[in-house]
Design a protein around this motif. Sequence first.
Motif, PDB file in Angstrom:
ATOM      1  N   LEU A 103      57.602   7.875 -44.327  1.00 44.12           N
ATOM      2  CA  LEU A 103      56.974   8.034 -43.015  1.00 44.12           C
ATOM      3  C   LEU A 103      57.735   9.051 -42.172  1.00 44.12           C
ATOM      4  CD1 LEU A 103      56.123   4.356 -41.921  1.00 44.12           C
ATOM      5  CD2 LEU A 103      54.511   6.119 -42.649  1.00 44.12           C
ATOM      6  N   LYS A 104      59.063   8.964 -42.183  1.00 43.34           N
ATOM      7  CA  LYS A 104      59.882   9.862 -41.388  1.00 43.34           C
ATOM      8  C   LYS A 104      59.830  11.292 -41.900  1.00 43.34           C
ATOM      9  CE  LYS A 104      63.803   8.849 -39.752  1.00 43.34           C
ATOM     10  NZ  LYS A 104      65.238   8.520 -39.595  1.00 43.34           N
ATOM     11  N   SER A 105      59.908  11.442 -43.221  1.00 41.60           N
ATOM     12  CA  SER A 105      60.016  12.785 -43.791  1.00 41.60           C
ATOM     13  C   SER A 105      58.695  13.553 -43.799  1.00 41.60           C
ATOM     14  CB  SER A 105      60.564  12.695 -45.224  1.00 41.60           C
ATOM     15  OG  SER A 105      59.654  12.000 -46.064  1.00 41.60           O
ATOM     16  N   SER A 106      57.572  12.848 -43.711  1.00 42.89           N
ATOM     17  CA  SER A 106      56.277  13.536 -43.834  1.00 42.89           C
ATOM     18  C   SER A 106      55.391  13.382 -42.615  1.00 42.89           C
ATOM     19  CB  SER A 106      55.538  13.032 -45.077  1.00 42.89           C
ATOM     20  OG  SER A 106      55.363  11.626 -45.043  1.00 42.89           O
ATOM     21  N   VAL A 107      55.976  13.009 -41.476  1.00 47.06           N
ATOM     22  CA  VAL A 107      55.169  12.767 -40.284  1.00 47.06           C
ATOM     23  C   VAL A 107      54.401  14.013 -39.828  1.00 47.06           C
ATOM     24  CG1 VAL A 107      57.113  13.238 -38.729  1.00 47.06           C
ATOM     25  CG2 VAL A 107      55.197  11.820 -37.954  1.00 47.06           C
ATOM     26  N   ASP A 108      54.944  15.208 -40.068  1.00 42.52           N
ATOM     27  CA  ASP A 108      54.278  16.438 -39.640  1.00 42.52           C
ATOM     28  C   ASP A 108      53.473  17.086 -40.761  1.00 42.52           C
ATOM     29  OD1 ASP A 108      55.257  16.405 -36.972  1.00 42.52           O
ATOM     30  OD2 ASP A 108      57.208  17.078 -37.701  1.00 42.52           O
ATOM     31  N   ASN A 109      53.393  16.442 -41.893  1.00 45.30           N
ATOM     32  CA  ASN A 109      52.621  16.957 -43.027  1.00 45.30           C
ATOM     33  C   ASN A 109      51.222  16.343 -42.995  1.00 45.30           C
ATOM     34  OD1 ASN A 109      51.490  17.677 -45.471  1.00 45.30           O
ATOM     35  ND2 ASN A 109      53.288  17.142 -46.698  1.00 45.30           N
ATOM     36  N   LYS A 110      50.214  17.135 -42.651  1.00 46.31           N
ATOM     37  CA  LYS A 110      48.853  16.627 -42.496  1.00 46.31           C
ATOM     38  C   LYS A 110      48.254  16.116 -43.802  1.00 46.31           C
ATOM     39  CE  LYS A 110      47.757  19.546 -38.521  1.00 46.31           C
ATOM     40  NZ  LYS A 110      46.843  20.573 -37.950  1.00 46.31           N
ATOM     41  N   ASN A 111      48.788  16.582 -44.919  1.00 44.37           N
ATOM     42  CA  ASN A 111      48.253  16.160 -46.217  1.00 44.37           C
ATOM     43  C   ASN A 111      48.976  14.944 -46.796  1.00 44.37           C
ATOM     44  OD1 ASN A 111      46.353  18.325 -46.315  1.00 44.37           O
ATOM     45  ND2 ASN A 111      48.022  19.716 -46.930  1.00 44.37           N
ATOM     46  N   ALA A 112      50.057  14.542 -46.156  1.00 44.86           N
ATOM     47  CA  ALA A 112      50.837  13.414 -46.672  1.00 44.86           C
ATOM     48  C   ALA A 112      50.092  12.097 -46.462  1.00 44.86           C
ATOM     49  CB  ALA A 112      52.196  13.360 -45.992  1.00 44.86           C
ATOM     50  N   MET A 113      50.301  11.173 -47.390  1.00 43.28           N
ATOM     51  CA  MET A 113      49.665   9.854 -47.277  1.00 43.28           C
ATOM     52  C   MET A 113      50.574   8.784 -47.883  1.00 43.28           C
ATOM     53  SD  MET A 113      45.821   8.722 -48.495  1.00 43.28           S
ATOM     54  CE  MET A 113      45.109  10.221 -47.814  1.00 43.28           C
ATOM     55  N   PRO A 114      51.716   8.481 -47.200  1.00 39.16           N
ATOM     56  CA  PRO A 114      52.605   7.437 -47.704  1.00 39.16           C
ATOM     57  C   PRO A 114      51.855   6.104 -47.814  1.00 39.16           C
ATOM     58  CG  PRO A 114      53.648   8.680 -45.941  1.00 39.16           C
ATOM     59  CD  PRO A 114      52.213   9.100 -45.966  1.00 39.16           C
ATOM     60  N   LYS A 115      52.135   5.350 -48.878  1.00 39.99           N
ATOM     61  CA  LYS A 115      51.423   4.086 -49.086  1.00 39.99           C
ATOM     62  C   LYS A 115      52.317   3.104 -49.818  1.00 39.99           C
ATOM     63  CE  LYS A 115      48.151   3.821 -52.239  1.00 39.99           C
ATOM     64  NZ  LYS A 115      46.844   3.945 -52.953  1.00 39.99           N
ATOM     65  N   ILE A 116      52.133   1.840 -49.489  1.00 42.43           N
ATOM     66  CA  ILE A 116      52.834   0.776 -50.185  1.00 42.43           C
ATOM     67  C   ILE A 116      51.882  -0.417 -50.291  1.00 42.43           C
ATOM     68  CG2 ILE A 116      53.844  -0.068 -48.027  1.00 42.43           C
ATOM     69  CD1 ILE A 116      56.202  -1.098 -49.534  1.00 42.43           C
ATOM     70  N   THR A 117      51.828  -1.021 -51.455  1.00 43.81           N
ATOM     71  CA  THR A 117      50.982  -2.205 -51.647  1.00 43.81           C
ATOM     72  C   THR A 117      51.850  -3.354 -52.149  1.00 43.81           C
ATOM     73  OG1 THR A 117      50.418  -1.567 -53.917  1.00 43.81           O
ATOM     74  CG2 THR A 117      48.932  -0.851 -52.175  1.00 43.81           C
TER      75      THR A 117
END
Length: 208
Positions: free
Chosen positions: A173-187
């Motif tokens: 979340l911290k490292s990709s907050v400004d990356n519009k294509n990022a989609m961190p996920k956890i299940t």
Amino acid sequence: DQIETIFMRLLRGSGLKGLKAMDNLRLINFENNIYLCRPLLKIYKKEIVNFAKKYNLQWITDESNFDTENYTRNYIRHNIITPLENRFGKGSLNSILKITNNAAEALQLLDEFAAEDFAKVALSNNSLSWKLSMQLFNEARLKNLLTWKIKTLFNDSVLMPTANKFNEFIRQLKSSVDNKNAMPKITFGNVKLIAKSGVIYIERNQKK
């Protein structure tokens, strides 16, 4: 049982929730509203045995309760708790039990902080602003917020992810907050945390 649970969770490196030990009443099935009740949790074994003897009640002793080689709980009961009680008296066990109350009070405070934090970044009942969360909260505070919100949405019927898995999600979340294509996920279990388009969502995981 409570004291045995405290020792077992200490060995596992549990946090406050683990040190709170077992609840007298716990929701175990959210969909069907099923609870697990432990009415005798705060009563010592000796008190139960004395009551049974007084009223001539018969009981069955499980022989596996004496197996200290294969069962950690039994080892703790016979080789740690019993010697402690013999050496320092029942008062020492009551002192250990205070850990559960202290942990419960600390958890209550953390929940209050989390509710206040969520109000600052909430977009809906199950979503929050990704960027604003990164600006306002450090990793520990964001983790506390998400843990609280998962608990309020799904109660205690959800097994939380491992610390390593949760920490990795926060790091992403911290490292990709400004990356519009990022989609961190956890299940984990039937819950999903996913961040996309500037929003962190807490959702029920629809298994295929």
